[in-house]
Design a protein around this motif. Structure first.
Motif, PDB file in Angstrom:
ATOM      1  N   ARG A  19       0.829  -1.317   0.029  1.00 11.15           N
ATOM      2  CA  ARG A  19       0.084   0.065  -0.027  1.00 11.15           C
ATOM      3  C   ARG A  19       0.830   1.166  -0.067  1.00 11.15           C
ATOM      4  N   ALA A  20       2.182   1.108   0.155  1.00 14.51           N
ATOM      5  CA  ALA A  20       3.078   2.293   0.487  1.00 14.51           C
ATOM      6  C   ALA A  20       3.075   3.074  -0.800  1.00 14.51           C
ATOM      7  N   ALA A  21       3.220   4.396  -0.761  1.00 14.59           N
ATOM      8  CA  ALA A  21       3.650   5.248  -1.893  1.00 14.59           C
ATOM      9  C   ALA A  21       4.956   4.932  -2.674  1.00 14.59           C
ATOM     10  N   ARG A  22       4.717   4.984  -3.748  1.00 16.91           N
ATOM     11  CA  ARG A  22       6.034   4.693  -4.332  1.00 16.91           C
ATOM     12  C   ARG A  22       6.962   6.017  -4.528  1.00 16.91           C
ATOM     13  N   VAL A  23       8.311   5.991  -4.275  1.00 12.50           N
ATOM     14  CA  VAL A  23       9.126   7.096  -4.308  1.00 12.50           C
ATOM     15  C   VAL A  23       9.602   7.514  -5.949  1.00 12.50           C
ATOM     16  N   GLN A  24       9.864   8.746  -6.018  1.00 12.71           N
ATOM     17  CA  GLN A  24      10.501   9.203  -7.214  1.00 12.71           C
ATOM     18  C   GLN A  24      11.946   8.676  -7.200  1.00 12.71           C
ATOM     19  N   ARG A  25      12.478   8.408  -8.496  1.00 10.56           N
ATOM     20  CA  ARG A  25      13.730   8.009  -8.539  1.00 10.56           C
ATOM     21  C   ARG A  25      14.775   9.069  -8.425  1.00 10.56           C
ATOM     22  N   LEU A  26      16.118   8.836  -7.840  1.00  9.41           N
ATOM     23  CA  LEU A  26      16.915  10.037  -7.611  1.00  9.41           C
ATOM     24  C   LEU A  26      17.432  10.763  -8.732  1.00  9.41           C
ATOM     25  N   THR A  27      17.717  12.123  -8.733  1.00 10.12           N
ATOM     26  CA  THR A  27      18.150  12.948  -9.548  1.00 10.12           C
ATOM     27  C   THR A  27      19.573  12.333  -9.825  1.00 10.12           C
ATOM     28  N   PRO A  28      20.246  12.610 -10.900  1.00  9.39           N
ATOM     29  CA  PRO A  28      21.783  12.423 -11.195  1.00  9.39           C
ATOM     30  C   PRO A  28      22.434  12.963  -9.867  1.00  9.39           C
ATOM     31  N   GLU A  29      22.264  14.134  -9.616  1.00  9.68           N
ATOM     32  CA  GLU A  29      23.055  14.921  -8.602  1.00  9.68           C
ATOM     33  C   GLU A  29      22.684  14.111  -7.005  1.00  9.68           C
ATOM     34  N   GLN A  30      21.599  13.640  -6.939  1.00 13.54           N
ATOM     35  CA  GLN A  30      21.067  12.882  -5.447  1.00 13.54           C
ATOM     36  C   GLN A  30      21.945  11.574  -5.830  1.00 13.54           C
ATOM     37  N   ARG A  31      21.821  11.013  -6.887  1.00 20.02           N
ATOM     38  CA  ARG A  31      22.724   9.735  -6.863  1.00 20.02           C
ATOM     39  C   ARG A  31      24.221   9.938  -6.475  1.00 20.02           C
ATOM     40  N   ALA A  32      24.674  10.903  -7.405  1.00 23.50           N
ATOM     41  CA  ALA A  32      26.244  11.102  -7.180  1.00 23.50           C
ATOM     42  C   ALA A  32      26.422  11.435  -5.579  1.00 23.50           C
ATOM     43  N   GLU A  33      25.657  12.115  -4.891  1.00 23.95           N
ATOM     44  CA  GLU A  33      25.808  12.626  -3.444  1.00 23.95           C
ATOM     45  C   GLU A  33      25.813  10.986  -2.791  1.00 23.95           C
ATOM     46  N   LEU A  34      24.742  10.253  -3.037  1.00 26.07           N
ATOM     47  CA  LEU A  34      24.582   9.119  -2.425  1.00 26.07           C
ATOM     48  C   LEU A  34      25.803   8.140  -2.514  1.00 26.07           C
ATOM     49  N   ASP A  35      26.252   8.093  -3.629  1.00 27.17           N
ATOM     50  CA  ASP A  35      27.557   7.219  -4.058  1.00 27.17           C
ATOM     51  C   ASP A  35      28.807   7.787  -3.267  1.00 27.17           C
ATOM     52  N   ARG A  36      28.850   9.147  -3.295  1.00 26.96           N
ATOM     53  CA  ARG A  36      29.988   9.537  -2.386  1.00 26.96           C
ATOM     54  C   ARG A  36      29.724   9.233  -0.819  1.00 26.96           C
ATOM     55  N   ASP A  37      28.645   9.322  -0.260  1.00 29.92           N
ATOM     56  CA  ASP A  37      28.356   9.022   1.003  1.00 29.92           C
ATOM     57  C   ASP A  37      28.883   7.380   1.123  1.00 29.92           C
ATOM     58  N   VAL A  38      28.143   6.582   0.543  1.00 35.35           N
ATOM     59  CA  VAL A  38      28.432   5.291   0.465  1.00 35.35           C
ATOM     60  C   VAL A  38      29.780   4.904   0.457  1.00 35.35           C
ATOM     61  N   ALA A  39      30.458   5.454  -0.467  1.00 35.15           N
ATOM     62  CA  ALA A  39      31.999   5.212  -0.605  1.00 35.15           C
ATOM     63  C   ALA A  39      32.633   5.665   0.732  1.00 35.15           C
ATOM     64  N   GLY A  40      32.451   6.726   1.250  1.00 34.20           N
ATOM     65  CA  GLY A  40      32.951   7.203   2.504  1.00 34.20           C
ATOM     66  C   GLY A  40      32.788   6.237   3.574  1.00 34.20           C
ATOM     67  N   ILE A  41      31.520   5.688   3.460  1.00 33.93           N
ATOM     68  CA  ILE A  41      31.220   4.813   4.546  1.00 33.93           C
ATOM     69  C   ILE A  41      32.032   3.642   4.605  1.00 33.93           C
ATOM     70  N   ALA A  42      32.088   3.092   3.201  1.00 29.43           N
ATOM     71  CA  ALA A  42      32.772   1.723   2.802  1.00 29.43           C
ATOM     72  C   ALA A  42      34.364   2.083   3.200  1.00 29.43           C
TER      73      ALA A  42
END
Length: 67
Positions: A19-42
């Motif tokens: 029943r949950a709402a589906r979220v909008q896909r990430l923009t390229p900028e949001q995806r790049a920020e997420l990738d940087r954050d995940v790389a920092g965590i790793a």
């Protein structure tokens, strides 16, 4: 009807997910920020903080940024 294969219609958790709402896909900028954050965590650059210590950690972070 459930969209999860093998799920039971009486499973309240899966029913809520269906029943949950589906979220909008990430923009390229949001995806790049997420990738940087995940790389920092790793790479171990993230500071892990226990939940109960979070207020103190946020205060320290604010002081370090001139806040």
């Amino acid at each position: 009807m459930s969209t999860r294969p093998g799920s039971s219609p009486s499973d309240p958790i899966l029913a809520a997910i269906d029943r949950a709402a589906r979220v909008q896909r990430l923009t390229p900028e949001q995806r790049a920020e997420l990738d940087r954050d995940v790389a920092g965590i790793a790479a171990g650059r993230a500071r892990l903080v226990a939940h109960e210590d979070l207020p103190q950690a946020l205060e320290e972070l604010a002081r370090g940024q001139g806040g």
